[in-house]
Design a protein around this motif. Sequence first.
Motif, mmCIF file in Angstrom:
data_model
loop_
_atom_site.group_PDB
_atom_site.id
_atom_site.type_symbol
_atom_site.label_atom_id
_atom_site.label_comp_id
_atom_site.label_asym_id
_atom_site.label_seq_id
_atom_site.Cartn_x
_atom_site.Cartn_y
_atom_site.Cartn_z
ATOM 1 N N MET A 196 -6.257 -1.279 6.472
ATOM 2 C CA MET A 196 -5.044 -1.706 7.176
ATOM 3 C C MET A 196 -4.132 -0.522 7.466
ATOM 4 S SD MET A 196 -4.243 -5.238 5.080
ATOM 5 C CE MET A 196 -2.771 -5.554 6.050
ATOM 6 N N GLY A 197 -4.002 0.383 6.487
ATOM 7 C CA GLY A 197 -3.133 1.536 6.673
ATOM 8 C C GLY A 197 -3.636 2.512 7.710
ATOM 9 N N ALA A 198 -4.955 2.476 7.986
ATOM 10 C CA ALA A 198 -5.524 3.386 8.987
ATOM 11 C C ALA A 198 -5.136 2.985 10.398
ATOM 12 C CB ALA A 198 -7.045 3.403 8.853
ATOM 13 N N SER A 199 -4.788 1.711 10.603
ATOM 14 C CA SER A 199 -4.471 1.248 11.952
ATOM 15 C C SER A 199 -3.044 0.737 12.104
ATOM 16 C CB SER A 199 -5.448 0.135 12.362
ATOM 17 O OG SER A 199 -5.425 -0.924 11.425
ATOM 18 N N LEU A 200 -2.429 0.292 11.008
ATOM 19 C CA LEU A 200 -1.064 -0.232 11.073
ATOM 20 C C LEU A 200 -0.082 0.850 10.621
ATOM 21 C CD1 LEU A 200 -1.634 -3.789 9.551
ATOM 22 C CD2 LEU A 200 -1.562 -3.142 11.961
ATOM 23 N N ARG A 201 0.580 1.469 11.559
ATOM 24 C CA ARG A 201 1.471 2.584 11.228
ATOM 25 C C ARG A 201 2.694 2.157 10.423
ATOM 26 N NH1 ARG A 201 1.601 6.015 16.957
ATOM 27 N NH2 ARG A 201 -0.658 6.393 17.072
ATOM 28 N N ASP A 202 3.107 0.912 10.578
ATOM 29 C CA ASP A 202 4.309 0.445 9.888
ATOM 30 C C ASP A 202 4.033 -0.048 8.472
ATOM 31 O OD1 ASP A 202 5.849 0.970 12.117
ATOM 32 O OD2 ASP A 202 5.612 -1.043 12.949
ATOM 33 N N LEU A 203 2.783 -0.018 8.046
ATOM 34 C CA LEU A 203 2.457 -0.537 6.722
ATOM 35 C C LEU A 203 3.158 0.256 5.624
ATOM 36 C CD1 LEU A 203 0.808 -2.567 5.072
ATOM 37 C CD2 LEU A 203 -1.060 -0.899 5.028
ATOM 38 N N SER A 204 3.237 1.565 5.790
ATOM 39 C CA SER A 204 3.884 2.400 4.775
ATOM 40 C C SER A 204 5.363 2.067 4.620
ATOM 41 C CB SER A 204 3.723 3.884 5.126
ATOM 42 O OG SER A 204 4.322 4.161 6.384
ATOM 43 N N GLN A 205 5.978 1.538 5.674
ATOM 44 C CA GLN A 205 7.381 1.139 5.597
ATOM 45 C C GLN A 205 7.533 -0.229 4.930
ATOM 46 O OE1 GLN A 205 9.548 3.434 6.505
ATOM 47 N NE2 GLN A 205 7.845 4.716 7.226
ATOM 48 N N LEU A 206 6.534 -1.077 5.091
ATOM 49 C CA LEU A 206 6.593 -2.419 4.521
ATOM 50 C C LEU A 206 6.183 -2.452 3.053
ATOM 51 C CD1 LEU A 206 5.033 -4.522 7.433
ATOM 52 C CD2 LEU A 206 7.427 -4.515 6.714
ATOM 53 N N LEU A 207 5.312 -1.536 2.649
ATOM 54 C CA LEU A 207 4.766 -1.577 1.295
ATOM 55 C C LEU A 207 5.827 -1.579 0.191
ATOM 56 C CD1 LEU A 207 1.465 0.496 1.071
ATOM 57 C CD2 LEU A 207 1.857 -1.883 0.442
ATOM 58 N N PRO A 208 6.879 -0.751 0.267
ATOM 59 C CA PRO A 208 7.876 -0.794 -0.818
ATOM 60 C C PRO A 208 8.489 -2.173 -1.017
ATOM 61 C CG PRO A 208 8.174 1.168 0.519
ATOM 62 C CD PRO A 208 7.162 0.322 1.231
ATOM 63 N N PHE A 209 8.746 -2.895 0.072
ATOM 64 C CA PHE A 209 9.312 -4.241 -0.041
ATOM 65 C C PHE A 209 8.284 -5.222 -0.612
ATOM 66 C CE2 PHE A 209 11.443 -2.084 3.490
ATOM 67 C CZ PHE A 209 12.765 -2.172 3.084
ATOM 68 N N ILE A 210 7.030 -5.071 -0.182
ATOM 69 C CA ILE A 210 5.972 -5.932 -0.694
ATOM 70 C C ILE A 210 5.782 -5.717 -2.186
ATOM 71 C CG2 ILE A 210 3.508 -6.453 -0.572
ATOM 72 C CD1 ILE A 210 3.619 -5.678 2.400
ATOM 73 N N MET A 211 5.754 -4.449 -2.600
ATOM 74 C CA MET A 211 5.546 -4.128 -4.011
ATOM 75 C C MET A 211 6.721 -4.571 -4.878
ATOM 76 S SD MET A 211 2.625 -2.954 -4.502
ATOM 77 C CE MET A 211 1.321 -2.825 -3.281
ATOM 78 N N ARG A 212 7.935 -4.471 -4.338
ATOM 79 C CA ARG A 212 9.098 -4.900 -5.107
ATOM 80 C C ARG A 212 9.072 -6.414 -5.311
ATOM 81 N NH1 ARG A 212 12.870 -2.856 -1.987
ATOM 82 N NH2 ARG A 212 12.423 -0.778 -2.793
ATOM 83 N N THR A 213 8.703 -7.149 -4.265
ATOM 84 C CA THR A 213 8.581 -8.609 -4.392
ATOM 85 C C THR A 213 7.490 -8.969 -5.385
ATOM 86 O OG1 THR A 213 9.283 -8.858 -2.087
ATOM 87 C CG2 THR A 213 8.186 -10.746 -3.116
#
Length: 297
Positions: A196-213
């Motif tokens: 997913m990270g290889a094609s979705l450039r915004d994943l790195s921005q979303l991950l901190p919120f996902i991990m915190r939840t």
Amino acid sequence: MSELENASTESGSLAELARKHGLRPAIARPMLSLYIRRLWERRHFILTYATSRNVSKYSGSALGQLWQILTPLLNAAIYYVMFGLILGGSKNVHNYPAFLLTGMFVFTYTQRTVTAGAKSISGNLSLIRALHFPRASLPLAYTIQELQQLVISMGVLLLIVMLTGELPTWFWLMMPIVLLLQTSFNIGAGLVLARMGASLRDLSQLLPFIMRTWLYASGVFFAIHDKVVNSAGLPEWVATVMYLNPAASYIEWMRDILIGSHDPPRTVWVSCVFWAVFALIFGFWYFWRAEDRYGRG
């Protein structure tokens, strides 16, 4: 239009000629069984790559490898003050320091592995484009890197757990089983996030919120049943769903091993096995399906 038609015809002829003589693209996706065998053949590269990353990660700091232990300990100290003392998370929880530290160390292992896996392809494009090797080697190396750090952290955790009054039992010998299952889950989850990270450039921005939840939903700071059912008055099935999320399941089983009075639902054991098997099989298949597309574009 005639030039485009000629180019298309020529391309089709070349493709047909290549197939006729048994030629295949250099980066064509191999069969899954062959792919796994090639990964095994490169196991020494994977281990060396993971170890070298561990050595270099803290080489520029004064305390060096001590940060592997200090980071989760400092986080646990902050969370103990905030959630244990100020917000009352330690109420109705026996041996809260061991309870909290176990949750922090186990969750941090999964969190860091999944986060690193998400960047393993997108962060190594130069290596991928320069050399031909199974791309799954990179997420695997990142998992091994975090596992090496966990071994040190678990040694510290066991010492702290004993200092808080818990005595070693034969049940502690089950720790490697839990860590093996958790590592299997981490590998699968890391492979999924890597694709997913290889094609979705915004994943790195979303991950901190996902991990915190995910952190707050995994009962790291509080006893799930006590807070969800007894305090919040939510239905029993809400607590059951929270227990069955993979991070909470591995945390609860590890607490059951290390803390004598901790008694989680027996369903967490089944959940641990299920998530390990499902994530590993699905993760490899999902990542392998895009093997010939990594590094392009």
